[in-house]
Scaffold this motif. Structure first.
Motif, mmCIF file in Angstrom:
data_model
loop_
_atom_site.group_PDB
_atom_site.id
_atom_site.type_symbol
_atom_site.label_atom_id
_atom_site.label_comp_id
_atom_site.label_asym_id
_atom_site.label_seq_id
_atom_site.Cartn_x
_atom_site.Cartn_y
_atom_site.Cartn_z
ATOM 1 N N ARG A 66 0.843 -1.209 0.000
ATOM 2 C CA ARG A 66 0.000 0.000 0.000
ATOM 3 C C ARG A 66 0.879 1.261 0.000
ATOM 4 O O ARG A 66 0.607 2.216 -0.737
ATOM 5 N N ASP B 206 2.452 1.661 -3.458
ATOM 6 C CA ASP B 206 1.485 2.162 -4.442
ATOM 7 C C ASP B 206 1.239 3.655 -4.247
ATOM 8 O O ASP B 206 1.130 4.403 -5.230
ATOM 9 N N ALA B 207 1.161 4.112 -2.998
ATOM 10 C CA ALA B 207 0.957 5.535 -2.723
ATOM 11 C C ALA B 207 2.155 6.352 -3.200
ATOM 12 O O ALA B 207 1.993 7.420 -3.798
ATOM 13 N N GLN B 208 3.369 5.860 -2.947
ATOM 14 C CA GLN B 208 4.575 6.562 -3.395
ATOM 15 C C GLN B 208 4.625 6.631 -4.920
ATOM 16 O O GLN B 208 4.956 7.662 -5.496
ATOM 17 N N ARG B 209 4.304 5.535 -5.566
ATOM 18 C CA ARG B 209 4.343 5.474 -7.023
ATOM 19 C C ARG B 209 3.306 6.422 -7.634
ATOM 20 O O ARG B 209 3.592 7.144 -8.587
ATOM 21 N N THR B 210 2.099 6.451 -7.066
ATOM 22 C CA THR B 210 1.056 7.344 -7.559
ATOM 23 C C THR B 210 1.457 8.801 -7.372
ATOM 24 O O THR B 210 1.285 9.626 -8.279
ATOM 25 N N SER B 211 2.006 9.122 -6.206
ATOM 26 C CA SER B 211 2.444 10.487 -5.932
ATOM 27 C C SER B 211 3.526 10.920 -6.915
ATOM 28 O O SER B 211 3.493 12.030 -7.451
ATOM 29 N N TYR B 212 4.486 10.043 -7.164
ATOM 30 C CA TYR B 212 5.558 10.370 -8.105
ATOM 31 C C TYR B 212 4.999 10.604 -9.507
ATOM 32 O O TYR B 212 5.390 11.555 -10.184
ATOM 33 N N ARG B 213 4.097 9.759 -9.944
ATOM 34 C CA ARG B 213 3.528 9.897 -11.286
ATOM 35 C C ARG B 213 2.703 11.172 -11.425
ATOM 36 O O ARG B 213 2.652 11.766 -12.497
ATOM 37 N N GLU B 214 2.054 11.596 -10.342
ATOM 38 C CA GLU B 214 1.291 12.847 -10.391
ATOM 39 C C GLU B 214 2.218 14.048 -10.446
ATOM 40 O O GLU B 214 1.910 15.040 -11.095
#
Length: 62
Positions: free
Chosen positions: A43, A46-54
């Motif tokens: 979890r 996934d949060a780190q990856r989503t933040s980076y992509r944003e």
């Protein structure tokens, strides 16, 4: 091709498709480069990856 090999191939494909294999590779790399640091949970990853992509959007044509 044996049934066992077919099942392994399908399992590999599904893990690649869902991103589960990506998390496993990340964990291996994290343990290798930061042995003293705790490995993030799925979890948290996934949060780190989503933040980076944003924060770093890629231009896409479609």
């Amino acid at each position: 091709m044996t049934a066992r090999n077919w099942v392994r191939g399908v399992r590999w494909y599904l893990r690649e498709l869902t991103g589960e294999a990506e998390y496993d590779r990340y964990c291996e790399r994290h343990r290798r480069h930061h042995p003293a640091a705790p490995v993030p949970t799925r979890r948290e990853y996934d949060a780190q990856r989503t933040s980076y992509r944003e924060q770093h959007p890629e231009g896409r044509c479609c």
